[in-house]
Design an enzyme around this catalytic site. Structure first.
Site, mmCIF file in Angstrom:
data_model
loop_
_atom_site.group_PDB
_atom_site.id
_atom_site.type_symbol
_atom_site.label_atom_id
_atom_site.label_comp_id
_atom_site.label_asym_id
_atom_site.label_seq_id
_atom_site.Cartn_x
_atom_site.Cartn_y
_atom_site.Cartn_z
ATOM 1 N N ASP A 55 -20.881 -15.673 -10.767
ATOM 2 C CA ASP A 55 -21.316 -14.705 -10.272
ATOM 3 C C ASP A 55 -22.991 -14.519 -10.541
ATOM 4 O OD1 ASP A 55 -19.367 -13.966 -8.691
ATOM 5 O OD2 ASP A 55 -18.845 -12.167 -10.042
ATOM 6 N N TYR A 95 -16.641 -7.109 -5.496
ATOM 7 C CA TYR A 95 -16.500 -6.766 -6.781
ATOM 8 C C TYR A 95 -17.856 -5.812 -7.279
ATOM 9 C CZ TYR A 95 -12.322 -7.365 -9.090
ATOM 10 O OH TYR A 95 -10.923 -7.569 -9.221
#
Length: 694
Positions: free
Chosen positions: A339, A427
């Site tokens: 990420d 997320y």
């Protein structure tokens, strides 16, 4: 960055009419902007004007006639001065004497004519200092700009239109997103992503309604579809029961929660001068990076007995977030995200919402990063800073052993929170740095948002006859098993740069003395790591305390001063070591690594993470087995979660929290908050007792 107060603080403290409140708000905002200009710092993130300057300088050197071949800005960040230069600047600056800043430089990774360029610029001379062509494996971080363009390509692609038609789906209700594909042993790779799509009709919760079986492969350099698959028709999960917006909810509501008023009549207990923060006995610098997000630097704590500030942390940030999903099927095997290195934790930071993301007494700070074309992009309310009054106890003791006397001594706790939220696709990561008067630094991560969902044919668990690699959360809706590994870079300088890493092992000793009925006890056997290989630790396999010490300084009693790591949620990788995602994420093989400080070693997954091959990671650097005893060292700590989704995580996930603590260990001569006073109490007319609000 610019700083502003939470509006509610004005509304709660002012008795004037609304117009006056708003005037005060904007005046204070202007005041903070002025403060920032007066107090520059060598570690300040690049400003909006500096980002514009970077864009101008590079465009002058890289001009093309076509948009496709134009230069794109994948990463733009501060090229920090050397550590020695920073320390010299700090030591030379006093209240009466201020030295000019060291030269401001920027580091840029750009794509130009299908190549990755590393460009260093001197902003004061408005010139390019150096340019390096990247010849290794991997590609730089994806920008939002190119992801947006790539995700639109399927809508003009005839095979995709046909796939929607045969499913009876309206193209106007379809949204698509880009996903990195990793590396799985290919000899050569192009800069490609998978584009997968979702159906939003009837619900804004698009990530729980995937168009399973459909995927396009996009070449980002050519910006065209180079592959397409439509494997099978799977029912799109229903929209019913997936909505999460408050405005769309229908009764009954609950559970009912009552509010509480927070007021600091004397204003906040902290001050912000530019990007430097001072609170209670702490001072530190708050920075920003498009890849890492928040960066805490130069954290020092005031020692009341020594009457001076003492160094604790030179720099700390999240270096990488590795999220491998556990579905090995053709449509999902590549779903193993990084990420930070692939998507940019800083680029993905969300604008924090006053009163909900942060309390009423918060101060908000904006941030800027460079978009694909180099134009500065503003993240409003990127950070918030606030004092936390949660009813915690700093320390207490009740003594009843003294005849005719009962002693109750209690100190209520207050801490300072620096918060950011990075939303990487589905997320949301809530990132907290918490500073405590006792000297501890608590680092917290909260996971919330939407699960990674795979559409299936199952409507009940009774139908499941084989491994579906997840949990059935609703009809045709599978929450796929996955991990979150969050790796922190922690350059601890405990009272100076020369530090050592000590494993204080708790070992069982059998009692040989026949005079005592005890048969065993445990004691501490200390082991100082000499080289990097000595410092690799998987927590939980052996009882031990892990401490970074300054071997050159001791307390009056002779104990070596230090800070210890108190782990929180501990996970170890469950993938086999030769699995391709684990080769790329080999930095998770241990929870703790220690390396000698090296300015170039910042990103545990490497500088070019997209399509990387694991040949530029912490695991590789550490094989040099360099000396780390009594050196300037960096501690790398990986925390995380094995996530087995449950129905409570659907349709939006309640926050799952974890974290760890850096706690002083023989750093002070005694309890540093022994003489602390509880905050001023405030009477609460409608409460049954008094509460401490500050």
């Amino acid at each position: 960055m610019h700083i502003s107060w939470s509006i509610v603080d004005f509304l709660s403290r002012s008795t004037n009419h609304l117009k006056m409140k708003l005037i005060l708000f904007f005046l204070l905002t202007f005041f903070w902007i002025s403060i920032e200009c007066i107090h520059p710092h060598p570690l300040d993130p690049l400003t909006r004007s500096e980002l514009n300057l970077v864009r101008t300088i590079i465009h002058k050197s890289y001009q093309t006639s076509t948009k496709l071949n134009s230069i794109t800005f994948q990463y733009v960040g501060l090229e920090e001065p050397d550590k020695a230069v920073i320390q010299s600047w700090l030591s030379s600056n006093t209240k009466t004497k201020t030295l000019p800043l060291p030269p401001r430089r920027a580091f840029v990774i750009a794509r130009f004519q299908k190549h990755s360029l590393e460009i260093t610029l001197d902003l004061s001379s408005r010139s390019i200092v150096s340019t390096k062509l990247h010849k290794g494996h991997g590609y730089p971080m994806l920008t939002f700009g190119e992801q947006t363009i790539a995700s639109q390509l399927p809508f003009t692609y005839e095979p995709f239109k046909h796939s929607l038609s045969k499913r009876g789906l309206n193209i106007s209700h379809v949204l698509c997103a880009c996903f990195t594909v990793g590396w799985f042993g290919e000899e050569k790779t192009k800069r490609t992503v998978k584009v997968k799509c979702y159906y939003k009709k009837g619900s804004a919760n698009l990530y729980v309604r995937p168009l399973e079986g459909i995927a396009a492969v996009v070449d980002l350099d050519e910006m065209k579809i180079v592959g397409y698959s439509d494997k099978h028709v799977i029912p799109v999960p229903k929209a019913e029961g997936t909505e999460y917006r408050a405005s769309k909810m229908k009764p009954p509501f609950g559970p009912k929660l009552k509010g509480i008023a927070v007021s600091q009549q004397d204003g906040p207990g902290f001050t912000i001068r530019g990007h430097s923060v001072s609170w209670a006995n702490w001072v530190f610098h708050l920075g920003y990076d498009i890849q890492a997000g928040p960066i805490i630097s130069l954290a020092s704590i005031y020692d009341l007995e020594k009457q001076k500030y003492r160094q604790v942390l030179y720099k700390g940030f999240i270096s990488e977030v590795f999220v491998p999903y556990q579905d090995p099927t053709e449509e999902w095997y590549y779903t193993t995200y990084f990420d930070c290195g692939e998507y940019g934790f800083g680029q993905s930071m969300s604008s924090l919402q006053p009163f909900t993301d942060c309390p009423a007494n918060a101060v908000f700070i904006d941030a800027y990063y460079s978009g694909s074309d180099g134009t500065p992009v503003k993240i409003s309310n990127a950070f918030c800073i606030f004092e936390k009054y949660a009813g915690d106890i700093m320390w207490r003791h009740t003594e009843i052993a003294i005849p005719n006397e009962v002693i109750n001594e209690v100190r209520s706790d207050v801490s300072l929170i620096v918060r950011a939220v990075s939303t990487v696709g589905n997320y949301d990561y809530v990132i907290d740095w918490e500073f405590k008067p006792s000297g501890s630094i608590k680092l917290g991560v909260g996971l919330t948002g939407i699960l990674g969902i795979k559409a299936g044919t199952y409507t009940n668990t009774d139908q499941i006859k084989e491994d579906m690699y997840g949990t059935l959360l609703a009809e045709n809706t599978i929450g796929v098993y996955h991990d979150h590994f969050i790796t922190y870079y922690l350059d601890l300088d405990i009272d100076g740069e020369a530090n050592s890493f000590v494993k204080a092992n708790l070992e069982t000793v059998r009692v040989k003395d026949q005079k005592t009925p005890r048969k065993s006890y445990w004691t501490v056997v200390k082991e100082t790591a000499k080289t990097e290989s000595d410092a690799r630790v998987n927590i939980g396999l052996k009882a031990s305390e892990l401490v970074v010490v300054n071997p050159n300084k001791k307390t009056k009693l002779g104990n070596t001063i230090g800070y210890r790591l108190i782990p929180g949620s501990v996970v170890h990788p469950l993938l086999v070591s030769d699995d391709y995602p684990q080769i790329r994420g080999a930095f998770t093989n241990y929870n703790v690594w220690v390396t000698p400080y090296n300015k170039s070693e910042k990103w545990v997954g490497g500088l070019y993470v997209d399509h990387s091959r694991g040949d530029d990671t912490l695991a590789l650097w550490s094989l040099r087995d360099r000396e780390i005893e009594n050196k300037d060292i960096v501690l790398w700590y990986t925390m995380g979660f094995h996530h087995v989704p449950s129905q409570e995580d659907f349709p939006v996930m309640p926050t799952l929290s974890g974290g760890f603590e850096l706690r002083p260990t023989n750093f002070f001569e005694s309890n540093p908050v022994l003489k602390a006073r509880s905050p001023k109490s405030m009477h609460c007319p409608n409460c049954t007792s008094q509460h401490y609000f500050g």
